[in-house]
Design a protein around this motif. Sequence first.
Motif, PDB file in Angstrom:
ATOM      1  N   TRP A  12      -9.303   8.903 -25.320  1.00 26.82           N
ATOM      2  CA  TRP A  12      -8.523   7.690 -25.609  1.00 26.82           C
ATOM      3  C   TRP A  12      -8.243   7.590 -27.114  1.00 26.82           C
ATOM      4  O   TRP A  12      -7.102   7.355 -27.525  1.00 26.82           O
ATOM      5  N   LEU A  13      -9.270   7.771 -27.929  1.00 25.10           N
ATOM      6  CA  LEU A  13      -9.094   7.685 -29.378  1.00 25.10           C
ATOM      7  C   LEU A  13      -8.141   8.774 -29.881  1.00 25.10           C
ATOM      8  O   LEU A  13      -7.274   8.511 -30.712  1.00 25.10           O
ATOM      9  N   SER A  14      -8.286   9.976 -29.365  1.00 29.10           N
ATOM     10  CA  SER A  14      -7.405  11.077 -29.762  1.00 29.10           C
ATOM     11  C   SER A  14      -5.957  10.791 -29.375  1.00 29.10           C
ATOM     12  O   SER A  14      -5.038  11.033 -30.162  1.00 29.10           O
ATOM     13  N   ALA A  15      -5.745  10.272 -28.180  1.00 29.73           N
ATOM     14  CA  ALA A  15      -4.387   9.941 -27.728  1.00 29.73           C
ATOM     15  C   ALA A  15      -3.776   8.859 -28.614  1.00 29.73           C
ATOM     16  O   ALA A  15      -2.597   8.931 -28.971  1.00 29.73           O
ATOM     17  N   ASP A  25      -1.047   5.358 -21.276  1.00 27.14           N
ATOM     18  CA  ASP A  25      -0.507   4.698 -20.100  1.00 27.14           C
ATOM     19  C   ASP A  25      -1.218   5.168 -18.835  1.00 27.14           C
ATOM     20  O   ASP A  25      -1.565   4.367 -17.969  1.00 27.14           O
ATOM     21  N   ALA A  26      -1.487   6.475 -18.753  1.00 35.12           N
ATOM     22  CA  ALA A  26      -2.173   7.031 -17.578  1.00 35.12           C
ATOM     23  C   ALA A  26      -3.596   6.502 -17.451  1.00 35.12           C
ATOM     24  O   ALA A  26      -4.124   6.405 -16.344  1.00 35.12           O
ATOM     25  N   LEU A  52       1.570  -0.593 -25.347  1.00 39.69           N
ATOM     26  CA  LEU A  52       2.292   0.672 -25.264  1.00 39.69           C
ATOM     27  C   LEU A  52       3.719   0.618 -25.808  1.00 39.69           C
ATOM     28  O   LEU A  52       4.400   1.634 -25.852  1.00 39.69           O
ATOM     29  N   SER A  53       4.173  -0.559 -26.227  1.00 38.02           N
ATOM     30  CA  SER A  53       5.533  -0.671 -26.746  1.00 38.02           C
ATOM     31  C   SER A  53       5.567  -1.613 -27.939  1.00 38.02           C
ATOM     32  O   SER A  53       4.600  -2.283 -28.245  1.00 38.02           O
ATOM     33  N   GLY A  54       6.678  -1.659 -28.583  1.00 33.23           N
ATOM     34  CA  GLY A  54       6.878  -2.583 -29.697  1.00 33.23           C
ATOM     35  C   GLY A  54       5.998  -2.273 -30.889  1.00 33.23           C
ATOM     36  O   GLY A  54       5.553  -1.148 -31.082  1.00 33.23           O
TER      37      GLY A  54
END
Length: 105
Positions: A12-15, A25-26, A52-54
């Motif tokens: 998660w941190l790497s992503a 998102d996955a 995930l946006s903005g």
Amino acid sequence: MDQPLVERVLDWLSAGLAGDTAALDAACAPDFESIRCDEAGRVVKLTRQELLSGPHAPKRCAGERTGEIHLLTTSEYDGHEVALVRRAQQGTAVLHTFVWRAERG
């Protein structure tokens, strides 16, 4: 410590650092919430869409020095897994508490 949980948190941190919103998102449940403090110390709740946006979307942080990531502890309770993480973020020590819904298989 729960090694599969440790691996999920590191992924998660790497992503997030890579700006990989598809991976984030996955990993997010439809009812995902991110609860954090803003720079003024106010509590802010972000929905999955807001994260995930903005302006809140993870951005590629190429070259950002995050220092060492320390997973301090993991635990499980009432169908949830918890990981406490300490890392450097822009030269400042930051604590993160990750709470994941435990789903086997």
